[in-house]
Design an enzyme around this catalytic site. Structure first.
Site, PDB file in Angstrom:
ATOM      1  N   ASP A   1       0.836  -1.214   0.000  1.00  0.00           N
ATOM      2  CA  ASP A   1       0.000   0.000   0.000  1.00  0.00           C
ATOM      3  C   ASP A   1       0.863   1.253   0.000  1.00  0.00           C
ATOM      4  O   ASP A   1       0.724   2.124  -0.860  1.00  0.00           O
ATOM      5  CB  ASP A   1      -0.884   0.041   1.253  1.00  0.00           C
ATOM      6  CG  ASP A   1      -1.555  -1.273   1.535  1.00  0.00           C
ATOM      7  OD1 ASP A   1      -2.702  -1.438   1.137  1.00  0.00           O
ATOM      8  OD2 ASP A   1      -0.900  -2.144   2.144  1.00  0.00           O
TER       9      ASP A   1
ATOM     10  N   GLU B   1       1.428  -6.543  -5.573  1.00  0.00           N
ATOM     11  CA  GLU B   1       1.131  -5.634  -6.674  1.00  0.00           C
ATOM     12  C   GLU B   1       2.330  -4.774  -7.059  1.00  0.00           C
ATOM     13  O   GLU B   1       2.634  -4.601  -8.247  1.00  0.00           O
ATOM     14  CB  GLU B   1      -0.056  -4.732  -6.273  1.00  0.00           C
ATOM     15  CG  GLU B   1      -0.483  -3.783  -7.375  1.00  0.00           C
ATOM     16  CD  GLU B   1      -1.792  -3.056  -7.081  1.00  0.00           C
ATOM     17  OE1 GLU B   1      -2.678  -3.653  -6.447  1.00  0.00           O
ATOM     18  OE2 GLU B   1      -1.908  -1.890  -7.493  1.00  0.00           O
TER      19      GLU B   1
END
Lengths: 398, 188
Positions: A25, A283
């Site tokens: 994040d 990611e």
């Protein structure tokens, strides 16, 4: 590369990030914040709830401060007792990253702005075919309109994060001196740069790891496996039969395994750029490896009800699509390898002769895979990068 | 209040002070156990439509409307005609049926709910589970009875959906109308 931003397009961006687990994040948010500021000349305030995790990526950060500036970005601690801001103190563009919830008082201040803010929910990355249909959809909430902005791999999505200069890095790291300097900076022997195969390993806990390590050990050429500190370390220790330490190299036949400390984002980019194959996860690193044009094997973040497997298949559907990859033998190997690495094999493939055959077959495809990785990188670049696409979208609206 | 993922075709919600009927609700998992819902909504006063997206756990205000139990009678383009327990005919415009259309078929006996707004039927809600007959699918795969391998099947009204590999032509299957997904072979 430094671009001159258009002063009339300068806006004040507020970017909200909650650190759920790991560093994905904050990794994405920190890159986005820097690119918005450095490349597009935007004023950026990054609100982060966990400054100690952030400090791992930005060592200059002082996590005792509620507000500070780093690399031109205002960093503010997103504490539970969120400060009361006036409408003028809210952002012209407000991004809630990965569906985090904005503080109620902040939304109340946004509602009172004279000029409506551009409110964006920056969503998770997925290759599934529903994503373009959801991208840029409006969400009427709290009397305001929020835009759902989806990163993605195809036209009709927001693209992927990538700075203009990133594509040059593999060429820079192809130089022997650059590789040696990189290894030396972590206390590793520069001679390791001469190994025939350089592989980076960043993964979650993975039952297929032992089979991979067995196969690398049996590979007929020298292999240098570089492992940044992370969740895969315990599995590595088990296989090696000893407790590993950062800055040390462990030799097993022709296989050298070097442990690296947690590294900054620019250092990790260099690592990906110098390696012939990158095993990535989640990611952030997954996107970086692709935008560097390097072969990569993805360990996807596990989700409830195996939802991650649909996402894996959707990505493989694009990455190995006949139109994108005409070499069907390579496509077959890639699909097999991605599935194997993600589906906790309990078969003989996990170890032994079949594992060797599986991994060696894949490694033999590396030259063709490298060619495919560059073609894929160019296809992604054509979508425009995520930060530029966000700026373009928001500038038209505030 | 209900979360966005609890709404389905035929239900009505309040958005910015206006009543909207849900014609379609598409649910997708976005990442790390989060999900998003895209709805096709029709304004009950103006007839305007919009397709907003919500986080699955966004809270939305449902509007409780008058309902009555009905069964399907016939289609008179563009109206679907239903009958209530007192043999009153209830007409619903085809475009207001949304996803419910996927499972409308002649002779269906499901007890549905007609939803009324200011005296007018504005949507039909099917039971959560319905039974339909497969009119076409590829032959069953021998040996695979796990139910995990899926294939396409066509219902009698032409609607296509994924079913387990063991399903054969003529089989009656159960469908979850909230998701439109195959649940299993219907019990006798």
């Amino acid at each position: 590369m430094s671009l001159m931003p258009d002063p009339t397009s300068q806006r004040h961006w507020h970017l909200f990030c909650r650190v759920i687990d790991n560093f994905g994040d904050i990794g994405v948010c920190w890159r986005l914040a820097r690119q918005l500021h450095q490349q597009h000349g935007q004023q950026v305030t990054l609100w982060v709830d966990d400054l100690s995790s952030f400090r791992a990526l930005c060592p200059a950060l002082d996590y005792s401060l509620a507000e500070q500036q780093q690399q031109g970005i205002v960093i503010r601690h997103w504490a539970e007792d969120f400060p009361l801001l006036s409408p003028q103190q809210t952002g012209d563009v407000v991004i809630e990253a990965f569906a985090c919830e904005l503080p109620q008082s902040y939304i109340a201040a946004m509602q009172q702005r004279e000029r409506t803010a551009c409110w964006i929910n920056l969503e998770y990355l997925s290759a599934e075919d529903w994503v373009p249909g959801f991208h840029l959809s409006q969400s009427p909430v709290h009397g305001l309109s929020k835009t759902f902005f989806f990163p993605g791999f195809v036209q009709g999505t927001g693209g992927l994060l990538c700075e203009p200069e990133l594509a040059l890095l593999p060429h820079q790291m192809a130089e022997g001196a650059a590789r040696q300097a990189f290894l030396s900076s972590f206390g590793l022997a520069p001679a390791l740069a001469d190994c025939a195969l350089q592989i980076s390993l960043f993964a979650y806990e993975n039952p297929a790891l032992a089979g991979l390590l067995d196969a690398l050990q049996a590979w007929p050429q020298t292999v240098h496996l570089l492992v940044p500190a992370g969740r895969v370390s315990a599995g590595l220790d088990d296989w090696l039969g000893e407790t590993t330490q950062a800055g040390h190299t462990y030799q097993r036949g022709r296989l050298s395994i070097s442990l690296l400390p947690f590294m900054s984002q620019p250092q990790y980019d260099q690592l990906l750029a110098m390696c012939d194959l990158n095993l990535v996860r989640g990611e952030e690193s997954f996107v970086r490896a692709q935008m560097l044009g390097k072969p990569m094997l993805w360990h996807i973040y596990r989700q409830e009800e195996d939802a991650h497997l649909d996402k894996l298949e959707a990505f493989l559907g694009l990455y190995c699509d006949r139109n994108n990859l005409s070499d069907r033998m390579l496509a077959e190997h890639l699909v097999g390898a991605f599935r194997h690495w993600n589906q906790a094999p309990d078969s003989a493939l996990a170890a032994g002769a079949e594992a060797h055959e599986h991994w060696h077959g894949l490694l033999q495809q590396l030259p063709a895979w490298q060619t495919h990785a560059v073609a894929w990188q160019q296809q992604l670049q054509a979508l425009g990068d995520l930060a530029s696409n966000l700026v373009h979208y928001a500038t038209d609206r505030v | 209040m209900k979360t966005a993922n609890e709404f389905r075709a035929g239900q009505v919600l309040s958005l910015n002070g206006q009543a909207w009927v849900v014609l379609k609700a598409e649910f997708n998992k976005s990442g790390r156990n989060a999900a998003v819902v895209k709805m096709k909504l029709k304004n009950l006063l103006t007839g305007a439509s919009q397709e907003p997206v919500f986080k699955a756990d966004d809270k939305l205000e449902p509007i409780i409307l008058e309902r009555s139990q009905v069964t399907y009678s016939y289609f008179a383009d563009p109206l679907y005609v239903f009958m209530d327990e007192e043999y009153n005919q209830i007409e619903v415009e085809k475009e207001n049926l949304g996803d419910t259309l996927n499972f409308m078929t002649d002779g269906m006996t499901d007890v549905c709910e007609a939803v009324f707004y200011e005296g007018k039927a504005i949507s039909i809600e099917l039971p959560t589970t319905i039974v339909r007959t497969v009119s076409y699918t590829e032959p069953a795969v021998r040996g695979d009875t796990s139910g995990k391998v899926m294939k396409m099947a066509t219902l009698e009204n032409g609607y296509e959906l994924q079913v387990a590999a063991f399903v054969e032509i003529g089989d009656a299957i159960e469908i979850d109308t909230r998701t439109g997904e195959f649940k299993g072979r219907a019990k006798n």
